[in-house]
Design an enzyme around this catalytic site. Structure first.
Site, short mmCIF file in Angstrom:
data_model
loop_
_atom_site.label_atom_id
_atom_site.label_comp_id
_atom_site.label_asym_id
_atom_site.label_seq_id
_atom_site.Cartn_x
_atom_site.Cartn_y
_atom_site.Cartn_z
N THR A 1 -4.88 4.12 3.26
CA THR A 1 -3.62 3.42 2.97
C THR A 1 -4.28 2.02 2.59
OG1 THR A 1 -2.00 4.48 4.25
CG2 THR A 1 -1.67 2.34 3.73
N THR B 1 -3.03 -0.06 8.97
CA THR B 1 -3.30 1.30 8.43
C THR B 1 -3.54 2.26 9.64
OG1 THR B 1 -4.76 2.82 6.94
CG2 THR B 1 -5.64 0.98 8.15
N GLY B 2 -3.35 3.44 9.50
CA GLY B 2 -3.76 4.39 10.77
C GLY B 2 -2.51 5.14 11.14
N VAL C 1 8.38 9.38 7.05
CA VAL C 1 8.19 7.85 6.77
C VAL C 1 7.39 7.25 7.86
CG1 VAL C 1 9.03 5.72 6.04
CG2 VAL C 1 10.20 7.91 5.17
C1 SD4 Z 1 1.20 6.13 7.70
N1 SD4 Z 1 -0.17 4.53 8.21
O1 SD4 Z 1 2.05 6.84 6.87
C2 SD4 Z 1 0.14 5.24 7.13
C3 SD4 Z 1 -1.46 6.25 7.07
C4 SD4 Z 1 -2.32 5.65 6.86
O2 SD4 Z 1 -4.48 5.65 5.53
O3 SD4 Z 1 -2.53 4.49 7.05
N2 SD4 Z 1 -3.25 6.27 6.03
O4 SD4 Z 1 1.25 6.43 9.03
#
Ligand code: SD4
Length: 293
Positions: free
Chosen positions: A153, A204-205, A182
């Site tokens: 992300t 992110t994560g 979501v």
């Molecule tokens: C999520 N935080 O939809 C996002 C995923 C993500 O790199 O960071 N992907 O939970």
């Protein structure tokens, strides 16, 4: 008045081109929000990035659904969730912010707003993401994997020549997520938060964990209390770790920028990097991880 430390752009992961595009846009005088949207668009349009925009991994039913939000220096914000067929969803989030009385639009409503505002419908599922999905279907094993496999992300924070801060965050979410799922990325305060008097943060994560602690808002509030961006990111990650016995099974990473132009980043697992454009130089900064120590 020109801010001495501006312009600055930072973003999650090693998105060199995206951060460079934002940095150069800021250097040319673009406002912070437009520069952030321009920067993240590089990854939204990059079909090799399988967790953002076109080429993003689909949900478990094979549909690519995108989430994004933006927050401006005056505190205005916009978000879209579960949007199909539109690549530049961060730009669409700005349309929600500017052209509607709302902050967030979901699904078809957001898509229709896009067409009314000149966005083109695009096939977001690429041949290679479809092939990967078909492979996944063979086991249908849903296991959010740390770092590389399904986290990319892009969250971006920009400080423009006036010292104003804004940000954008855009994603296809977790690969093979449940239909309608979501995460944190389009949620103001979780995936992104900006307070122009203090600074901004992006995440992110594992979105579910970021949302439970309203991570980006938490970081900005910690900076308000006097913490540096680095200290604030560390405390926000520690907050998740201290509440979750399972923390070794997922990744969370934060980036932050304050009004002095200072930056910070921190994550649970090694492997996360932040891009930083400052003084005309775009640098990849490997983040310190809680599990390094
Ligand atoms: C999520 N935080 O939809 C996002 C995923 C993500 O790199 O960071 N992907 O939970």
């Amino acid at each position: 008045m020109t801010n001495k430390t501006a312009p600055v752009a930072i973003c999650t992961w090693g998105f060199t081109k995206a951060n460079q595009a934002a940095g150069e846009a800021l250097e040319s005088g673009m406002a912070a929000l437009d520069a952030a949207i321009k920067g993240v668009a590089v990854e939204e349009e990059n079909i090799k990035n399988t967790t953002v925009g076109k080429g993003g991994a689909p949900d478990r039913e094979g549909n690519v659904t995108l989430d994004a939000c933006v927050m401006d220096s005056n505190g205005d914000c916009g978000a879209v969730v579960c949007v199909e067929n539109i690549t530049n969803v961060a730009a669409l989030a700005k349309v929600v912010m500017e052209e509607t009385p709302h902050v967030m639009l979901a699904g078809k409503g957001a898509e229709e707003l896009a067409y009314k505002n000149g966005f083109q419908a695009e096939q977001l599922l690429t041949d290679s993401s479809e092939a990967a999905y078909r492979e996944w279907l063979k086991t249908s094993e849903y296991k959010p994997i740390i770092n590389i496999e399904n986290h990319d992300t892009i969250g971006m924070l920009c400080m423009d020549q006036y010292g104003d801060i804004a940000g954008a965050c855009t994603t296809s979410g977790l690969s093979y997520k449940m239909k309608g799922r979501v995460g944190d990325s389009p949620i103001i305060g979780s995936g992104l938060f900006v307070d122009n008097e203090i600074g901004g943060a992006a995440a992110t994560g594992m979105g579910e964990e970021i949302m439970k602690t309203v991570g980006s808002f938490l970081i900005v509030e910690l900076m308000r209390q006097g913490k540096t961006p680095q200290e604030a990111c560390e405390e926000a990650v520690q907050r998740i770790i201290s509440r979750n016995k399972n923390f070794k099974n997922f990744q969370v990473a934060y980036i932050a920028l304050n009004i002095k132009g200072e930056t910070g980043s921190y994550c649970i697992h090694p492997g996360f990097a932040m891009m930083q454009y400052k003084d005309g130089v775009n640098t990849r900064i490997t983040s310190v991880a809680a599990l390094d120590s």
